[in-house]
Design an enzyme around this catalytic site. Structure first.
Site, PDB file in Angstrom:
ATOM      1  N   LYS A 108       0.861  -1.151  -0.031  1.00  0.00           N
ATOM      2  CA  LYS A 108       0.021   0.017  -0.113  1.00  0.00           C
ATOM      3  C   LYS A 108       0.744   1.381  -0.126  1.00  0.00           C
ATOM      4  CE  LYS A 108      -2.031   2.768   3.427  1.00  0.00           C
ATOM      5  NZ  LYS A 108      -2.521   2.956   4.630  1.00  0.00           N
ATOM      6  N   ASP A 126      -5.735  -0.260  -0.184  1.00  0.00           N
ATOM      7  CA  ASP A 126      -5.966  -0.282   1.111  1.00  0.00           C
ATOM      8  C   ASP A 126      -7.169  -0.876   1.662  1.00  0.00           C
ATOM      9  OD1 ASP A 126      -7.723   1.516   0.597  1.00  0.00           O
ATOM     10  OD2 ASP A 126      -6.784   2.950   2.025  1.00  0.00           O
TER      11      ASP A 126
END
Length: 170
Positions: A108, A126
């Site tokens: 991420k 995410d």
């Protein structure tokens, strides 16, 4: 539609490449608004990468505590600062492989840095992106890499990072 409602994208505030790296690290299990409050204090007290690398760990913990998981995050920031200075000349690396070597940095954060700092097309998968894209039928599954691959097939590369930021803002 998201572009109309959210013309601005990344809500984390940072002036330097490593500041965005660490703000993104702090954002795990925390809101961007809280992270911005904490990083204002953090970067005021420790304005350089060198000062973060030599910071007292307990002081870092105290500052970072409002973001949760503060011991792990403080350790990661201190150790990543040292590593950035010693192995990367104080510059945040520009490849997934090198970013993933930094303490506490996962896909991420690496994708966010690659897109927001270096302008590479990236999918920041995410929990928000995974959940909402799944509900919209744009992806299935909960594994970030799997969702990244699915979204890459349907998002124009130049829109991919901003799309993910807008999903979070949504």
């Amino acid at each position: 539609i998201l572009k109309e409602h959210y013309p601005d994208t990344c809500s984390l505030e940072a002036q330097k490449d490593y500041e965005l790296l660490f703000a993104t690290r702090l954002s795990a299990q925390c809101t961007d608004a809280r992270v911005n409050l904490v990083t204002a204090v953090l970067y005021d007290r420790y304005p350089t990468l060198e000062s973060l690398a030599s910071a007292d760990l307990e002081d870092l913990c105290t500052i970072i505590k409002p973001c949760g998981l503060f011991r792990t995050k403080a350790n990661d920031i201190k150790n990543a600062s040292i590593m950035l200075l010693e192995q990367y000349g104080g510059k945040v690396p520009d490849s997934m492989e090198e970013l993933l070597k930094l303490p506490g940095i996962g896909r991420k954060t690496a994708n966010l840095i690659l897109s927001d700092i270096y302008g590479h097309p990236a999918i920041v998968a995410d929990t928000h992106c995974i959940r909402i894209c799944g509900r919209l039928g744009l992806s299935n599954g909960k594994e970030p890499e799997k969702v990244e691959r699915q979204l890459r097939k349907i998002l124009p590369p130049e829109e991919s990072s901003d799309f993910c930021h807008r999903i979070v803002l949504f």
